[in-house]
Design an enzyme around this catalytic site. Sequence first.
Site, PDB file in Angstrom:
ATOM      1  N   CYS A  21       1.294 -18.573  14.171  1.00  0.00           N
ATOM      2  CA  CYS A  21       0.701 -17.830  15.305  1.00  0.00           C
ATOM      3  C   CYS A  21      -0.695 -17.310  15.007  1.00  0.00           C
ATOM      4  O   CYS A  21      -1.315 -16.661  15.855  1.00  0.00           O
ATOM      5  CB  CYS A  21       1.624 -16.659  15.678  1.00  0.00           C
ATOM      6  N   VAL A  51       6.456  -4.173  -8.238  1.00  0.00           N
ATOM      7  CA  VAL A  51       6.416  -5.262  -7.243  1.00  0.00           C
ATOM      8  C   VAL A  51       6.058  -6.587  -7.927  1.00  0.00           C
ATOM      9  O   VAL A  51       5.712  -7.557  -7.269  1.00  0.00           O
ATOM     10  CB  VAL A  51       5.370  -4.935  -6.147  1.00  0.00           C
ATOM     11  N   ASP A  52       6.208  -6.609  -9.288  1.00  0.00           N
ATOM     12  CA  ASP A  52       5.683  -7.750 -10.055  1.00  0.00           C
ATOM     13  C   ASP A  52       6.712  -8.836 -10.362  1.00  0.00           C
ATOM     14  O   ASP A  52       6.371  -9.828 -11.022  1.00  0.00           O
ATOM     15  CB  ASP A  52       5.048  -7.241 -11.371  1.00  0.00           C
ATOM     16  N   HIS A  87       9.920  -0.817  -3.720  1.00  0.00           N
ATOM     17  CA  HIS A  87       8.582  -0.961  -3.140  1.00  0.00           C
ATOM     18  C   HIS A  87       8.238  -2.404  -2.824  1.00  0.00           C
ATOM     19  O   HIS A  87       7.070  -2.733  -2.646  1.00  0.00           O
ATOM     20  CB  HIS A  87       7.520  -0.366  -4.089  1.00  0.00           C
ATOM     21  N   GLN A 121      10.373   0.348  -9.119  1.00  0.00           N
ATOM     22  CA  GLN A 121       9.271   0.641  -8.194  1.00  0.00           C
ATOM     23  C   GLN A 121       8.247  -0.507  -8.280  1.00  0.00           C
ATOM     24  O   GLN A 121       7.308  -0.561  -7.500  1.00  0.00           O
ATOM     25  CB  GLN A 121       8.555   1.927  -8.596  1.00  0.00           C
ATOM     26  N   TYR A 171      -4.485  -8.375  -3.559  1.00  0.00           N
ATOM     27  CA  TYR A 171      -3.130  -8.837  -3.900  1.00  0.00           C
ATOM     28  C   TYR A 171      -3.164 -10.233  -4.499  1.00  0.00           C
ATOM     29  O   TYR A 171      -2.370 -10.551  -5.385  1.00  0.00           O
ATOM     30  CB  TYR A 171      -2.200  -8.740  -2.679  1.00  0.00           C
ATOM     31  N   CYS A 187       3.825 -12.687   7.969  1.00  0.00           N
ATOM     32  CA  CYS A 187       2.870 -12.500   9.069  1.00  0.00           C
ATOM     33  C   CYS A 187       3.168 -11.195   9.806  1.00  0.00           C
ATOM     34  O   CYS A 187       4.313 -10.938  10.185  1.00  0.00           O
ATOM     35  CB  CYS A 187       3.011 -13.673  10.052  1.00  0.00           C
ATOM     36  N   GLY A 232       9.133   4.275 -18.002  1.00  0.00           N
ATOM     37  CA  GLY A 232       7.773   3.853 -17.670  1.00  0.00           C
ATOM     38  C   GLY A 232       7.310   4.235 -16.291  1.00  0.00           C
ATOM     39  O   GLY A 232       6.654   3.446 -15.608  1.00  0.00           O
TER      40      GLY A 232
HETATM   41  C1  BV8 Z   1       7.021   7.378   2.269  1.00  0.00           C
HETATM   42  C2  BV8 Z   1       3.667  -0.755  -3.713  1.00  0.00           C
HETATM   43  C3  BV8 Z   1       6.773   8.484   4.268  1.00  0.00           C
HETATM   44  C4  BV8 Z   1       2.322  -1.213  -3.305  1.00  0.00           C
HETATM   45  C5  BV8 Z   1       3.571   1.632  -4.137  1.00  0.00           C
HETATM   46  C6  BV8 Z   1       6.543  13.797  -0.967  1.00  0.00           C
HETATM   47  C7  BV8 Z   1       5.708  14.508  -1.819  1.00  0.00           C
HETATM   48  C8  BV8 Z   1       4.413  14.041  -2.088  1.00  0.00           C
HETATM   49  C9  BV8 Z   1       3.941  12.838  -1.497  1.00  0.00           C
HETATM   50  C10 BV8 Z   1       4.800  12.174  -0.654  1.00  0.00           C
HETATM   51  C11 BV8 Z   1       6.074  12.625  -0.390  1.00  0.00           C
HETATM   52  N1  BV8 Z   1       6.674  11.736   0.462  1.00  0.00           N
HETATM   53  C12 BV8 Z   1       5.807  10.757   0.758  1.00  0.00           C
HETATM   54  C13 BV8 Z   1       4.650  11.001   0.095  1.00  0.00           C
HETATM   55  C14 BV8 Z   1       3.466  10.151   0.179  1.00  0.00           C
HETATM   56  C15 BV8 Z   1       3.535   9.007  -0.822  1.00  0.00           C
HETATM   57  C16 BV8 Z   1       3.444   9.528  -2.235  1.00  0.00           C
HETATM   58  O1  BV8 Z   1       4.453   9.692  -2.904  1.00  0.00           O
HETATM   59  N2  BV8 Z   1       2.214   9.717  -2.677  1.00  0.00           N
HETATM   60  C17 BV8 Z   1       1.998  10.137  -4.048  1.00  0.00           C
HETATM   61  C18 BV8 Z   1       0.808   9.356  -4.625  1.00  0.00           C
HETATM   62  C19 BV8 Z   1       1.725  11.629  -4.060  1.00  0.00           C
HETATM   63  N3  BV8 Z   1       4.736   8.227  -0.662  1.00  0.00           N
HETATM   64  C20 BV8 Z   1       4.777   7.275   0.268  1.00  0.00           C
HETATM   65  O2  BV8 Z   1       3.874   7.091   1.071  1.00  0.00           O
HETATM   66  C21 BV8 Z   1       6.038   6.445   0.316  1.00  0.00           C
HETATM   67  N4  BV8 Z   1       6.439   6.346   1.669  1.00  0.00           N
HETATM   68  O3  BV8 Z   1       7.527   8.294   1.718  1.00  0.00           O
HETATM   69  O4  BV8 Z   1       6.896   7.259   3.599  1.00  0.00           O
HETATM   70  C22 BV8 Z   1       7.523   8.288   5.494  1.00  0.00           C
HETATM   71  C23 BV8 Z   1       8.734   8.961   5.655  1.00  0.00           C
HETATM   72  C24 BV8 Z   1       9.411   8.807   6.821  1.00  0.00           C
HETATM   73  C25 BV8 Z   1       8.905   7.969   7.818  1.00  0.00           C
HETATM   74  C26 BV8 Z   1       7.705   7.283   7.628  1.00  0.00           C
HETATM   75  C27 BV8 Z   1       7.013   7.429   6.464  1.00  0.00           C
HETATM   76  C28 BV8 Z   1       5.759   5.022  -0.133  1.00  0.00           C
HETATM   77  C29 BV8 Z   1       5.425   5.016  -1.591  1.00  0.00           C
HETATM   78  C30 BV8 Z   1       5.310   3.565  -2.091  1.00  0.00           C
HETATM   79  C31 BV8 Z   1       3.875   3.220  -2.293  1.00  0.00           C
HETATM   80  N5  BV8 Z   1       3.773   1.896  -2.868  1.00  0.00           N
HETATM   81  N6  BV8 Z   1       3.528   0.392  -4.608  1.00  0.00           N
HETATM   82  C32 BV8 Z   1       1.596  -1.838  -4.454  1.00  0.00           C
HETATM   83  O5  BV8 Z   1       2.054  -1.791  -5.619  1.00  0.00           O
HETATM   84  O6  BV8 Z   1       0.527  -2.410  -4.168  1.00  0.00           O
HETATM   85  S1  BV8 Z   1       3.411   2.920  -5.208  1.00  0.00           S
HETATM   86  C33 BV8 Z   1       2.952   2.444  -6.786  1.00  0.00           C
HETATM   87  O7  BV8 Z   1       3.176   3.631  -7.573  1.00  0.00           O
HETATM   88  C34 BV8 Z   1       3.784   1.388  -7.496  1.00  0.00           C
HETATM   89  O8  BV8 Z   1       4.923   0.971  -6.780  1.00  0.00           O
HETATM   90  C35 BV8 Z   1       4.228   2.107  -8.764  1.00  0.00           C
HETATM   91  O9  BV8 Z   1       5.381   1.620  -9.299  1.00  0.00           O
HETATM   92  C36 BV8 Z   1       4.418   3.448  -8.198  1.00  0.00           C
HETATM   93  C37 BV8 Z   1       4.660   4.574  -9.136  1.00  0.00           C
HETATM   94  O10 BV8 Z   1       3.724   4.515 -10.161  1.00  0.00           O
HETATM   95  P1  BV8 Z   1       4.308   4.237 -11.656  1.00  0.00           P
HETATM   96  O11 BV8 Z   1       5.134   3.009 -11.591  1.00  0.00           O
HETATM   97  O12 BV8 Z   1       4.954   5.476 -12.150  1.00  0.00           O
HETATM   98  O13 BV8 Z   1       3.010   3.890 -12.441  1.00  0.00           O
HETATM   99  P2  BV8 Z   1       2.005   4.954 -13.098  1.00  0.00           P
HETATM  100  O14 BV8 Z   1       0.790   4.232 -13.529  1.00  0.00           O
HETATM  101  O15 BV8 Z   1       1.885   6.133 -12.204  1.00  0.00           O
HETATM  102  O16 BV8 Z   1       2.787   5.453 -14.400  1.00  0.00           O
HETATM  103  C38 BV8 Z   1       3.032   4.530 -15.435  1.00  0.00           C
HETATM  104  C39 BV8 Z   1       3.855   5.295 -16.447  1.00  0.00           C
HETATM  105  O17 BV8 Z   1       4.213   4.401 -17.500  1.00  0.00           O
HETATM  106  C40 BV8 Z   1       3.073   6.447 -17.095  1.00  0.00           C
HETATM  107  O18 BV8 Z   1       3.898   7.591 -17.143  1.00  0.00           O
HETATM  108  C41 BV8 Z   1       2.769   5.904 -18.508  1.00  0.00           C
HETATM  109  O19 BV8 Z   1       2.759   6.953 -19.471  1.00  0.00           O
HETATM  110  C42 BV8 Z   1       3.958   5.007 -18.737  1.00  0.00           C
HETATM  111  N7  BV8 Z   1       3.739   3.911 -19.688  1.00  0.00           N
HETATM  112  C43 BV8 Z   1       2.595   3.195 -19.895  1.00  0.00           C
HETATM  113  N8  BV8 Z   1       2.835   2.250 -20.833  1.00  0.00           N
HETATM  114  C44 BV8 Z   1       4.140   2.364 -21.192  1.00  0.00           C
HETATM  115  C45 BV8 Z   1       4.721   3.416 -20.473  1.00  0.00           C
HETATM  116  N9  BV8 Z   1       6.011   3.781 -20.619  1.00  0.00           N
HETATM  117  C46 BV8 Z   1       6.757   3.092 -21.507  1.00  0.00           C
HETATM  118  N10 BV8 Z   1       6.264   2.057 -22.237  1.00  0.00           N
HETATM  119  C47 BV8 Z   1       4.970   1.667 -22.113  1.00  0.00           C
HETATM  120  N11 BV8 Z   1       4.507   0.653 -22.855  1.00  0.00           N
HETATM  121 ZN    ZN Z   2       2.844 -15.408  12.738  1.00  0.00          ZN
END
Ligand code: BV8
Ligand code: ZN
Length: 252
Positions: free
Chosen positions: A151, A102-103, A118, A100, A66, A126, A188
């Site tokens: 802490c 975080v930037d 997100h 979505q 990070y 902490c 995006g």
């Molecule tokens: C939750 C923060 C459960 C951290 C991120 C249901 C079905 C399947 C899976 C799940 C489900 N429910 C939950 C899940 C599990 C999981 C999940 O979805 N997994 C996926 C991988 C299958 N979800 C979770 O765990 C979520 N939590 O549901 O909790 C729960 C429920 C009840 C009680 C307790 C628990 C939490 C998900 C959040 C994860 N954190 N980020 C960090 O960033 O370090 S996710 C991460 O992916 C980023 O936030 C990012 O934004 C996000 C999505 O990715 P994209 O933004 O779409 O980026 P990507 O590269 O994929 O795509 C880029 C796109 O841009 C492409 O299409 C490309 O073509 C396009 N592009 C590129 N250049 C351009 C462009 N478009 C236009 N112009 C350009 N120039």
């Molecule tokens: Zn602390």
Amino acid sequence: MRFSEELLDRLASATRVAVLTGSGVSAESGIATFRDPNGLWARFRPEELARVDAFLANPERVQGWYTYRRDIVHRAEPNPAHRALALMETLYEHFTLVTQNVDDLHRRAGSGQVIELHGNLTRNFCITCGKAAAPDRVDAAPDGLVRCDDCGGLVRPDVVWFGETLPPDAVEKAWTAASEAELFLSIGTSAVVYPAAELPLVAARAGAYVVEVNIEPSAMSEAADEVLIGPAGSILPVLVDIARERMEDMKT
Ligand code: BV8
Ligand code: ZN
């Protein structure tokens, strides 16, 4: 690029517009997306880093990742896509920007209200006492491990990791905006991360005109009424210009 009459009309006459952005909107700021071949996840798998157990197993590596990402974000600038969305917010009575990402780039581009599904990696806290960690502290740890100065607990970024629930108030606002939108833009995102990827479907089911802006089709293209293929940094400024022109025409 050709736009449908429906889109042109909605750009001019909508009062409720909702937008969902993903990392593609920051790609033209030089920030690698998550899933493209040289994306952020290319070298690491999400499960290795963006998870609580990965953090507890190797806090130094996750904190370091990070710090690396914060450095990229601090050096990046908002691009025309971010700025077009900040402008768009001023054109509509009800405009909701949900990200979505975080930037922090939407806020830096001037967007007033940004719903961060997100979290935001410029905020850190902490895990033991919850105290917010000063931004300059988190990236300057001598031994690599950043601990709370109150802490001694481990410091983590204020982002939603896989398996963690999204902030309830952000979810509430985002889902309400999507279900009330007349025009919904999905920009995006590969639409593979849930529950955020649900939003365009919520909007479509509620009768919004759903438009996708992406450089290639995504998992939500099927649900879109219109898919605009091209970089967000080129397409969004054009959409904003059209909206403003047609709103002007409607006044005269
Ligand atoms: C939750 C923060 C459960 C951290 C991120 C249901 C079905 C399947 C899976 C799940 C489900 N429910 C939950 C899940 C599990 C999981 C999940 O979805 N997994 C996926 C991988 C299958 N979800 C979770 O765990 C979520 N939590 O549901 O909790 C729960 C429920 C009840 C009680 C307790 C628990 C939490 C998900 C959040 C994860 N954190 N980020 C960090 O960033 O370090 S996710 C991460 O992916 C980023 O936030 C990012 O934004 C996000 C999505 O990715 P994209 O933004 O779409 O980026 P990507 O590269 O994929 O795509 C880029 C796109 O841009 C492409 O299409 C490309 O073509 C396009 N592009 C590129 N250049 C351009 C462009 N478009 C236009 N112009 C350009 N120039
Ligand atoms: Zn602390």
